[in-house]
Motif scaffolding. Structure first.
Motif, PDB file in Angstrom:
ATOM      1  N   TYR A 142       0.862  -1.190   0.000  1.00 10.41           N
ATOM      2  CA  TYR A 142       0.000   0.000   0.000  1.00 10.41           C
ATOM      3  C   TYR A 142       0.895   1.234   0.000  1.00 10.41           C
ATOM      4  N   LYS A 154      -2.030   4.021  -3.873  1.00 12.13           N
ATOM      5  CA  LYS A 154      -1.846   2.935  -4.833  1.00 12.13           C
ATOM      6  C   LYS A 154      -1.653   1.625  -4.094  1.00 12.13           C
ATOM      7  N   MET A 155      -1.883   0.564  -4.815  1.00 13.99           N
ATOM      8  CA  MET A 155      -1.848  -0.761  -4.212  1.00 13.99           C
ATOM      9  C   MET A 155      -1.212  -1.704  -5.231  1.00 13.99           C
ATOM     10  N   PHE A 156      -0.318  -2.565  -4.783  1.00 11.26           N
ATOM     11  CA  PHE A 156       0.278  -3.557  -5.689  1.00 11.26           C
ATOM     12  C   PHE A 156       0.124  -4.940  -5.077  1.00 11.26           C
ATOM     13  N   GLU A 157      -0.467  -5.846  -5.818  1.00  9.45           N
ATOM     14  CA  GLU A 157      -0.528  -7.243  -5.391  1.00  9.45           C
ATOM     15  C   GLU A 157       0.589  -7.997  -6.101  1.00  9.45           C
ATOM     16  N   ILE A 158       1.484  -8.548  -5.334  1.00 10.40           N
ATOM     17  CA  ILE A 158       2.665  -9.175  -5.919  1.00 10.40           C
ATOM     18  C   ILE A 158       2.657 -10.675  -5.632  1.00 10.40           C
ATOM     19  N   THR A 159       2.810 -11.466  -6.669  1.00  9.40           N
ATOM     20  CA  THR A 159       2.990 -12.914  -6.499  1.00  9.40           C
ATOM     21  C   THR A 159       4.447 -13.228  -6.813  1.00  9.40           C
ATOM     22  N   PHE A 160       5.108 -13.903  -5.909  1.00 12.20           N
ATOM     23  CA  PHE A 160       6.540 -14.136  -6.105  1.00 12.20           C
ATOM     24  C   PHE A 160       6.917 -15.556  -5.717  1.00 12.20           C
ATOM     25  N   GLN A 161       8.007 -15.989  -6.343  1.00 10.42           N
ATOM     26  CA  GLN A 161       8.620 -17.269  -6.046  1.00 10.42           C
ATOM     27  C   GLN A 161       9.324 -17.165  -4.706  1.00 10.42           C
ATOM     28  N   LEU A 171      12.703  -8.995   0.383  1.00 13.55           N
ATOM     29  CA  LEU A 171      12.504  -8.825  -1.063  1.00 13.55           C
ATOM     30  C   LEU A 171      11.490  -7.715  -1.344  1.00 13.55           C
ATOM     31  N   GLU A 226      12.700  -4.235  -0.490  1.00 16.05           N
ATOM     32  CA  GLU A 226      13.678  -3.770  -1.471  1.00 16.05           C
ATOM     33  C   GLU A 226      12.985  -3.265  -2.741  1.00 16.05           C
ATOM     34  N   ILE A 227      12.004  -4.041  -3.216  1.00 17.66           N
ATOM     35  CA  ILE A 227      11.253  -3.644  -4.412  1.00 17.66           C
ATOM     36  C   ILE A 227      10.514  -2.326  -4.179  1.00 17.66           C
ATOM     37  N   LEU A 250       8.783   0.754  -6.547  1.00 12.58           N
ATOM     38  CA  LEU A 250       7.344   1.024  -6.424  1.00 12.58           C
ATOM     39  C   LEU A 250       7.014   2.377  -5.807  1.00 12.58           C
TER      40      LEU A 250
END
Lengths: 87, 87
Positions: free
Chosen positions: A13, A47-54, A64, A67-68, A73
């Protein structure tokens, strides 16, 4: 599925810092007033970011995502952020 | 402070519906890959509105916020939303 192959999810967020001009928020507030909603005191846009990660066994997902956020962002001069790692 | 004068807060989260093209999300994903983050599977972009409003004894805050979402904050053809009323 092994630990290395599993997938994690996070939601970031991003909001403007206090005191930073929020033209989108004020425009929406004015539009609502024009539409007859007089009870709206304040609107802040974010703003909102939904992140799918390994998932990576060598590092924590919190590191991680943080850092991003810092590198891409958000703009740390005018924005603040928080995030949650979804289970 | 009487009930009429008290202030409520709500947060609205707006996301693109499944299957709708998300150019901001894909751009960020590609940028992260270029920066060396290979483990990012997916990024979805969304919007967030923090609303401060005058509480009205005659109507429920849920109804007000839902109405604002439908009438102004979202495009129901491509977007879905949810909100929470903060205590």
């Amino acid at each position: 599925m092994s630990q290395e192959n599993s997938v994690g999810r996070a939601v970031v967020y991003v909001k403007l810092k206090d005191g930073v001009l929020d033209p989108q928020g004020s425009t929406i507030k004015r539009a609502l007033e024009d539409m007859g909603y007089q009870g709206i005191k304040d609107i802040h846009f974010g703003k909102m970011f939904e992140i799918t990660f390994q998932k990576d066994v060598k590092s924590k997902p919190e590191d991680l995502i943080d850092e991003i956020c810092r590198k891409l962002l958000t703009n740390p001069v005018i924005e603040k952020y928080n995030f949650e790692i979804l289970k």
